[in-house]
Scaffold this motif. Structure first.
Motif, PDB file in Angstrom:
ATOM      1  N   LYS A  42       0.658  -1.268  -0.057  1.00  0.00           N
ATOM      2  CA  LYS A  42       0.037   0.618   0.231  1.00  0.00           C
ATOM      3  C   LYS A  42       0.795   1.592  -0.074  1.00  0.00           C
ATOM      4  O   LYS A  42       0.343   2.416  -0.571  1.00  0.00           O
ATOM      5  N   ILE A  43       1.857   1.134   1.194  1.00  0.00           N
ATOM      6  CA  ILE A  43       3.119   2.176   1.217  1.00  0.00           C
ATOM      7  C   ILE A  43       3.929   2.559  -0.924  1.00  0.00           C
ATOM      8  O   ILE A  43       3.814   3.577  -0.981  1.00  0.00           O
ATOM      9  N   ARG A  44       3.799   1.610  -1.218  1.00  0.00           N
ATOM     10  CA  ARG A  44       4.543   1.454  -2.836  1.00  0.00           C
ATOM     11  C   ARG A  44       3.820   2.750  -3.609  1.00  0.00           C
ATOM     12  O   ARG A  44       3.901   2.959  -4.390  1.00  0.00           O
ATOM     13  N   LYS A  45       2.253   1.376  -3.492  1.00  0.00           N
ATOM     14  CA  LYS A  45       1.354   2.010  -4.488  1.00  0.00           C
ATOM     15  C   LYS A  45       0.907   3.275  -4.188  1.00  0.00           C
ATOM     16  O   LYS A  45       0.349   4.113  -5.422  1.00  0.00           O
ATOM     17  N   ARG A  46       1.422   4.504  -3.302  1.00  0.00           N
ATOM     18  CA  ARG A  46       0.744   5.535  -3.515  1.00  0.00           C
ATOM     19  C   ARG A  46       1.423   6.603  -4.211  1.00  0.00           C
ATOM     20  O   ARG A  46       2.592   6.328  -4.623  1.00  0.00           O
ATOM     21  N   LEU A  47       0.364   7.523  -4.966  1.00  0.00           N
ATOM     22  CA  LEU A  47       0.826   7.746  -6.126  1.00  0.00           C
ATOM     23  C   LEU A  47       1.489   9.907  -5.206  1.00  0.00           C
ATOM     24  O   LEU A  47       0.707  10.186  -4.700  1.00  0.00           O
TER      25      LEU A  47
END
Length: 104
Positions: A42-47
């Motif tokens: 989830k942290i990596r997918k934040r734009l």
């Protein structure tokens, strides 16, 4: 003293309880490790906020009727399906062959 030795020889206590603790404890442990995995995804997918705003605007602006009108304007009578070259075929040669056959 006698009861303690009898309990130590009991197979249920010697093998069953540790096995049960391993299975139950393992399920709780796996849950924690998989939760860490999903949290990191989830942290990596934040734009970036500005990029995320653009993406959200584009998603909301698509209307089915508008897309239908665009598809009506496309001339499907002149469209021809051309397959891509296979791995063993020369792609440039194949493309030239397809272009010449399309012009005819």
């Amino acid at each position: 003293m006698f009861n303690l030795k009898a309990l130590q020889k009991n197979k249920t206590i010697k093998y069953g309880i540790p096995m049960l603790m391993l299975v139950v404890g393992g399920s709780f442990g796996l849950r924690e490790f998989t939760q860490i995995r999903y949290d990191s995804q989830k942290i990596r997918k934040r734009l970036d906020p500005s990029l995320e705003a653009k993406v959200n605007v584009e998603k909301q602006s698509v209307i089915l009727e508008e897309e239908y009108e665009k598809m009506k304007q496309v001339n499907m009578e002149e469209w021809k399906n051309i397959r891509g070259p296979r791995p063993w075929e020369d792609s440039r040669e194949y493309q030239e062959q397809q272009r010449t056959s399309q012009d005819k």
